[in-house]
Design an enzyme around this catalytic site. Structure first.
Site, PDB file in Angstrom:
ATOM      1  N   SER A 252     -15.647  59.315  -6.790  1.00 35.64           N
ATOM      2  CA  SER A 252     -14.684  58.947  -5.882  1.00 35.64           C
ATOM      3  C   SER A 252     -14.725  60.075  -4.803  1.00 35.64           C
ATOM      4  CB  SER A 252     -13.489  58.821  -6.301  1.00 35.64           C
ATOM      5  OG  SER A 252     -12.622  57.966  -5.144  1.00 35.64           O
ATOM      6  N   ASP A 480     -15.577  47.433  -6.058  1.00 31.35           N
ATOM      7  CA  ASP A 480     -14.954  48.591  -6.187  1.00 31.35           C
ATOM      8  C   ASP A 480     -13.703  48.520  -5.126  1.00 31.35           C
ATOM      9  OD1 ASP A 480     -13.619  51.328  -6.043  1.00 31.35           O
ATOM     10  OD2 ASP A 480     -15.647  52.016  -6.712  1.00 31.35           O
ATOM     11  N   HIS A 508     -13.496  50.860 -10.506  1.00 34.25           N
ATOM     12  CA  HIS A 508     -13.612  51.844  -9.464  1.00 34.25           C
ATOM     13  C   HIS A 508     -14.355  52.899 -10.514  1.00 34.25           C
ATOM     14  CE1 HIS A 508     -13.186  54.789  -6.687  1.00 34.25           C
ATOM     15  NE2 HIS A 508     -12.649  55.627  -7.326  1.00 34.25           N
TER      16      HIS A 508
END
Length: 538
Positions: A252, A480, A508
């Site tokens: 991320s 995602d 995710h």
């Protein structure tokens, strides 16, 4: 025991009041998982920036000189004092000293960053493997201590030291402080989708009070927690650990941190894995709208699964019907919050946070379905409140984790604000609602926080070619919620040595969750094997 899902939601900075800190690490009872976002069709205005410019117009991040400046030599040559980490067998902990301001080094202003490591178990050690779970703001130290066994296989642990460095302003590294627990309770209950002037002013006031609290309690540190400064800290640690090249796995927001490192120090890039990637070229406005689209995609995937079950609180049709039913439920909460068995009722804002939390991982869908059933059918808001509390890092004693504070502080410093007034938000609402009928309004109003931030942004959208770097593995998941797949494509495209691996799935982040992805990543880390162009899993 895992403290959070692999990486916190990387929501927009304003999402602090949207989903309580998009980047706040999500917690599950199983393994950590990266921040949510995006899907096959990310919503929003595409590649156009907030000023109408293209993402391709973002300035290039130039490398720093290879020679270490004299005033930084003492930091690069320091020796760490390693001690056992209390309550964490197998890991050592230490403090790394770095300058507060790399452009004006003054030892009197030095800050201390927390580092942890577990030494490689085999004789053929390849080096240290740094990791970052995202946020921005999630603790890399806690993540490394949790993830060493449930994400990284024994073969990787045999050849790499498992290393976590809490970025400046986060975890145990001079953490940003803003509000007390009771003040945060009040903040998280503020109506984030105002319906009139009075509610707009209440939301704006909440943002202003939060920002003022951060300034009062964190001081000058607020000016020096940018991603570029944290990337420079990682290079100091690389040298101190005795490695010529940096090996790194980031999820991320951690992909942005890794990409910035590669842009600043391409000649020092070793094996870099960037999973659930962020495209650093995008403006704040584009990131916000496209992330809203990512959550919409994730919600509709959840709703389709829910509709296939014997009983679904959102109805048997999924799609637009499920969205309409959820929004009707939110409207009911806006008028009359639900009891939770605590002195904190389930408000519309907290319910939205709870839903967003569960969209980060497919493993949470059943929990979300049960929580919505309890709330919508039985009038019990406790299960959704529990999901919101996990997302907000609210502990049973009423305290909050540092991610809630570090996330907006880093995000607002890195990029210019998307909006500064309620009028600007109102003008942009149609675009947000087109990107996400379910969450668009929440995302749009969340952007006000950076508009009242007390520190001017030092960053800007950036193109990162990292020319000359060794191959960098970029991973994108097609559905995602927090980091749309298009972002992974964008990052891999701008990195001259970027290689994209597509994971066709939900959730995710993919490494540690899919055996096909795991094989590709582990082969890359251990055998320097890169996938072919167009590679995908499963």
């Amino acid at each position: 025991m895992t403290r959070f899902a692999r990486s916190l939601p990387l929501l927009t900075a304003g999402a602090l009041l949207l989903t309580a800190a998009c980047s706040a690490e999500t917690r599950t009872e199983e393994r950590p998982s990266p921040s949510p976002s995006a899907g096959d069709e990310p919503g929003g205005g595409g590649p156009e920036g907030a000023d109408g410019g293209s993402a391709a117009d973002a300035p290039v991040l130039d490398p720093l000189p290879e020679e270490i400046p004299a005033d930084l030599q003492p930091y690069y040559e320091q020796e760490l004092t390693w001690r056992g980490c209390p309550g964490v067998p197998g890991f050592q902990c230490a403090m790394l000293t770095v300058p507060l301001d790399y452009e004006s080094v003054d030892p009197a202003d030095d800050i201390q960053l927390t580092v942890t490591r577990a030494r490689a178990g085999g004789a053929d050690r390849l080096g240290a493997l740094l990791m970052n779970p995202g946020g921005p703001g999630a603790s890399a130290v806690e993540f490394a201590q949790d993830a060493a066994n449930y994400i990284f296989p024994a073969e990787v642990r045999e050849q790499y030291d498992m290393v976590g460095l809490d970025a400046r302003g986060t975890g145990g590294s001079e953490p940003i402080e803003c509000l007390t627990g009771p003040e945060m309770d009040a903040t998280t209950q503020v109506d984030r989708t105002p319906d009139d002037e009075e509610e707009m002013q209440a939301l704006l006031t909440a943002h202003e009070e939060f920002a003022a609290g951060c300034q009062a309690n964190s001081g000058r540190l607020l000016e020096h927690i940018s991603t570029i400064e944290s990337a420079r800290d990682m290079d100091v640690l690389r040298s101190v650990l005795g490695d010529e090249r940096l090996h790194y796995v980031g999820f991320s927001y951690g992909t942005k941190l890794g990409a910035v490192y590669a842009g600043l120090f391409p000649q020092r890039v070793g094996h870099l894995v960037l999973d659930a990637a962020v495209d650093p070229r995008l403006s704040t406005l584009d990131l916000d709208r496209e992330q809203a689209g990512g959550f919409e995609t994730a919600f509709r995937s959840f709703a389709a699964d829910c509709a296939s079950r014997r009983s679904c609180p959102l109805g048997p049709e999924g799609g637009d019907d499920a969205s309409a039913n959820l929004l009707a439920f939110f409207a009911e909460l806006d008028a009359t919050p639900l009891e939770t068995g605590q002195d904190r009722p389930l408000t519309e804002s907290l319910a939205t946070t709870g839903v967003a939390m569960a969209l980060y991982s497919e493993s949470l869908w059943s929990e979300l379905r049960l929580a919505l059933t309890a709330a919508m059918d039985d009038g019990d808001g406790a299960p959704l409140l529990a999901l919101a509390d996990a997302y907000n890092e609210r502990e049973p004693d009423g305290s909050y984790g540092t991610t809630m504070f570090a996330f907006p502080a880093i995000s607002c410093l890195d990029s210019p604000a998307a909006t500064t007034t309620p009028e600007e938000v109102l003008a942009q609402l149609p675009d947000y609602e087109e990107a996400s009928p379910t969450f668009g309004r929440d995302f749009a109003w969340a952007t006000l926080l950076c508009g009242v931030w007390p520190v001017e942004p030092s960053g800007t959208p950036l193109t990162i070619p990292a020319a000359g770097a060794d191959p960098i593995l970029v991973i994108g998941t097609t559905r995602d919620p927090a980091t749309p797949f298009a972002w992974a494509e964008g990052l891999a495209d701008q990195l001259q040595s970027g290689i994209l691996l597509t994971y066709d799935g939900d959730g995710h982040g993919a490494y540690g969750s899919d055996s096909c992805v795991d094989t590709v990543v582990n082969d890359y880390l251990l055998a320097n094997t890169t996938p072919e162009e167009g590679a995908s899993c499963p």
